[in-house]
Design an enzyme around this catalytic site. Structure first.
Site, PDB file in Angstrom:
ATOM      1  N   THR A  52     -36.023  -0.859  24.964  1.00 14.95           N
ATOM      2  CA  THR A  52     -37.420  -1.322  24.884  1.00 14.95           C
ATOM      3  C   THR A  52     -37.689  -3.033  25.399  1.00 14.95           C
ATOM      4  O   THR A  52     -38.624  -2.972  26.048  1.00 14.95           O
ATOM      5  CB  THR A  52     -37.534  -1.588  23.279  1.00 14.95           C
ATOM      6  OG1 THR A  52     -37.404  -0.314  22.748  1.00 14.95           O
ATOM      7  CG2 THR A  52     -39.205  -2.105  22.971  1.00 14.95           C
ATOM      8  N   SER A  88     -30.277   1.974  28.456  1.00 16.28           N
ATOM      9  CA  SER A  88     -29.947   1.465  27.306  1.00 16.28           C
ATOM     10  C   SER A  88     -28.597   2.129  26.771  1.00 16.28           C
ATOM     11  O   SER A  88     -28.079   3.290  27.386  1.00 16.28           O
ATOM     12  CB  SER A  88     -30.919   1.935  26.122  1.00 16.28           C
ATOM     13  OG  SER A  88     -30.504   1.802  25.038  1.00 16.28           O
ATOM     14  N   HIS A  95     -27.319   2.929  23.747  1.00 14.90           N
ATOM     15  CA  HIS A  95     -27.108   3.776  22.680  1.00 14.90           C
ATOM     16  C   HIS A  95     -27.412   5.227  23.157  1.00 14.90           C
ATOM     17  O   HIS A  95     -27.253   6.077  22.319  1.00 14.90           O
ATOM     18  CB  HIS A  95     -27.498   3.318  21.448  1.00 14.90           C
ATOM     19  CG  HIS A  95     -29.072   3.666  21.492  1.00 14.90           C
ATOM     20  ND1 HIS A  95     -29.592   4.581  20.656  1.00 14.90           N
ATOM     21  CD2 HIS A  95     -30.131   2.842  21.802  1.00 14.90           C
ATOM     22  CE1 HIS A  95     -30.896   4.401  20.774  1.00 14.90           C
ATOM     23  NE2 HIS A  95     -31.352   3.267  21.456  1.00 14.90           N
ATOM     24  N   THR A 141     -27.463 -16.147  23.341  1.00 14.88           N
ATOM     25  CA  THR A 141     -26.153 -15.968  23.387  1.00 14.88           C
ATOM     26  C   THR A 141     -25.851 -14.397  23.828  1.00 14.88           C
ATOM     27  O   THR A 141     -26.299 -13.462  23.144  1.00 14.88           O
ATOM     28  CB  THR A 141     -25.536 -16.341  21.885  1.00 14.88           C
ATOM     29  OG1 THR A 141     -25.827 -17.844  21.762  1.00 14.88           O
ATOM     30  CG2 THR A 141     -23.990 -16.212  21.972  1.00 14.88           C
ATOM     31  N   CYS A 191     -47.862  16.199  11.600  1.00 14.28           N
ATOM     32  CA  CYS A 191     -48.556  16.523  10.198  1.00 14.28           C
ATOM     33  C   CYS A 191     -48.696  15.373   9.045  1.00 14.28           C
ATOM     34  O   CYS A 191     -49.582  15.424   8.443  1.00 14.28           O
ATOM     35  CB  CYS A 191     -48.470  17.951   9.880  1.00 14.28           C
ATOM     36  SG  CYS A 191     -48.705  19.151  11.108  1.00 14.28           S
TER      37      CYS A 191
HETATM   38  C1  LIG Z   1     -34.688   5.472  23.759  1.00 14.75           C
HETATM   39  C2  LIG Z   1     -35.801   5.152  24.739  1.00 14.75           C
HETATM   40  C3  LIG Z   1     -36.182   3.998  24.805  1.00 14.75           C
HETATM   41  C4  LIG Z   1     -35.939   2.707  24.070  1.00 14.75           C
HETATM   42  O1  LIG Z   1     -34.476   2.408  24.127  1.00 14.75           O
HETATM   43  P1  LIG Z   1     -34.003   1.390  23.138  1.00 14.75           P
HETATM   44  O2  LIG Z   1     -32.603   0.977  23.423  1.00 14.75           O
HETATM   45  O3  LIG Z   1     -33.868   2.358  21.918  1.00 14.75           O
HETATM   46  O4  LIG Z   1     -34.999   0.070  22.773  1.00 14.75           O
HETATM   47  C5  LIG Z   1     -36.957   3.559  26.180  1.00 14.75           C
HETATM   48  N1  LIG Z   1     -37.232   4.666  26.884  1.00 14.75           N
HETATM   49  C6  LIG Z   1     -36.914   5.988  26.776  1.00 14.75           C
HETATM   50  C7  LIG Z   1     -37.282   6.889  27.703  1.00 14.75           C
HETATM   51  C8  LIG Z   1     -36.113   6.329  25.585  1.00 14.75           C
HETATM   52  O5  LIG Z   1     -35.479   7.503  25.399  1.00 14.75           O
END
Ligand SMILES: *Cc1c(COP(=O)(O)O)cnc(C)c1O
Length: 388
Positions: free
Chosen positions: A72, A199, A201, A237, A325
């Site tokens: 993000t 990212s 994770h 940091t 929904c």
């Molecule tokens: C998960 C995701 C993000 C956001 O990444 P985070 O590390 O969770 O902030 C942005 N773009 C796509 C396509 C994602 O799948």
């Protein structure tokens, strides 16, 4: 009950080797990487090693990688940072209707602040047409942001072609590669990108860490102020354990990618076939071939995504839905709307995203459990009753 996790597009478990690599940086090597003493320098070295591993995976130079707090932040940084850096050249940005909110929302923010944004449509498989990109370019265009692969429907965009167009016109090109980084080959030279987000994770690394690749010579306005880290481009940091974890995750992804992508592709195709053949009134969302190896997104008519999701959850199977929904808007996801799905079909959508822990047996279980759930829910549906 064995629990089956089919939501790897949302997040992945941290690889035990990644955890092992991170641990010493919490307790023993806890120095601030900006400090001159040995504690700091050990942390610094570990960060530079992670930077090299990540650069290697995407064909970049280490000093073109900046660490952030996640996908993000990287998307926000790229979009706003380039828009403001090129403000004197123009105020027009091109993006697509299927981007992640981390790209779309900064674009909307800029729109409220004097910028113009063109949001390109996609076809029924989710593809952006490079011809549309070319047509949308004006002499005020400074940035194009098109994702590498979509997180909901898995469609892989023609980033390389779009990048070539951007380069020809001297326009900065950003791609959100959060879903492809470490899953399929990502090479910044092949893809003709100037900026790329990833990212930790989403590829068996920790949450709260990401990278932005910024091609050498690309001017960008910093987003975080308050320190000299990352050559004054991203203050704060260093998150040393997180960065070390993402570096290790990148190394492991490099080792596993080819074999894992082939394995998942065959599981994916078996699961898609099994659902389409085994359940009436079902359809595949996204592109049949230009598709992430781990993504299965289907719509099952006359049932609500959320009812299926909760029923699957009770049987230990975790997935996600683009239906909404119970949410305030009642609107299905912007991606499903962009590919033109009628509401009633969009509301019956499910996304299964597989990963390293997914086995043949897991796919068999889903293929046994899902039709039963769909049958039961349809039997209760007045809509389905009327037609059958
Ligand atoms: C998960 C995701 C993000 C956001 O990444 P985070 O590390 O969770 O902030 C942005 N773009 C796509 C396509 C994602 O799948």
């Amino acid at each position: 009950m064995k629990r089956i996790y089919m939501d790897h597009a949302a997040t992945t478990p941290v690889d035990p080797e990644v955890v092992a690599a991170m641990l010493p940086f919490f307790t023993e090597n806890y120095g601030n990487a900006s400090s001159m003493h040995a504690f700091g320098q050990e942390a610094r070295q570990a960060i530079e090693q992670a930077r090299e591993s990540i650069a290697l995976l995407i064909g970049a130079k280490p000093d073109e990688i900046i660490f952030t707090s996640g996908g993000t932040e990287s998307d926000n940084f790229a979009v706003k940072g380039i828009a403001y850096a090129r403000k004197d050249k123009g105020n027009h940005i091109i993006t697509s209707a299927v981007e992640h909110h981390a790209v779309l929302e900064p674009c909307h923010f800029l729109e409220k602040n004097g910028f113009q944004v063109t949001v390109l449509p996609v076809d029924e498989t989710g593809l952006v047409d490079p011809v549309d990109v070319k047509k949308a370019i004006t002499d005020k265009t400074t940035l194009i942001s098109i994702m590498h692969a979509n997180n909901e429907i898995g469609t892989i965009e023609p980033v390389r072609e779009i990048g070539a167009i951007a380069r020809e016109c001297g326009i900065a090109f950003h791609t959100d590669a959060v879903q492809t980084f470490g899953r399929i080959p990502v090479n910044v030279a092949d893809l003709n990108v100037d900026l790329l987000s990833a990212s930790g994770h989403k590829l068996y690394g920790p949450k709260g860490v990401g990278i932005l690749y910024i091609r050498k010579g690309t001017r960008i306005v910093p987003f975080m102020h308050g320190g000299e880290q990352e050559k004054n481009r991203r203050a704060s940091t260093y998150n040393v354990p997180g960065i070390v974890g993402m570096g290790k995750a990148a190394e492991l992804a490099g080792e596993h990618m080819e074999r894992e992508a082939a394995r998942l592709t065959s599981l994916r195709d078996r699961m898609i076939r099994g659902i389409l053949d085994g359940i009436d009134h079902s359809r595949l969302n996204g592109h049949p071939v230009l598709r992430l190896p781990n993504n299965v997104n289907v719509s099952l008519e006359y049932v609500e995504g959320e009812s299926m999701l909760l029923s699957l959850d009770m049987e230990g199977i975790a997935c996600s839905t683009g239906s909404a929904c119970s949410s305030q808007s009642l609107e299905p996801s912007h991606v499903l709307r962009a590919i033109g799905l009628p509401h009633e079909i969009a509301h019956g959508s499910l996304r299964f995203s597989m990963g390293r822990v997914t086995s043949d047996d897991d796919v068999d279980t889903v293929l046994t459990v899902l039709p039963r759930i769909v049958d039961r829910l349809r039997a209760m549906s007045p809509l389905y009753g009327k037609k059958h």
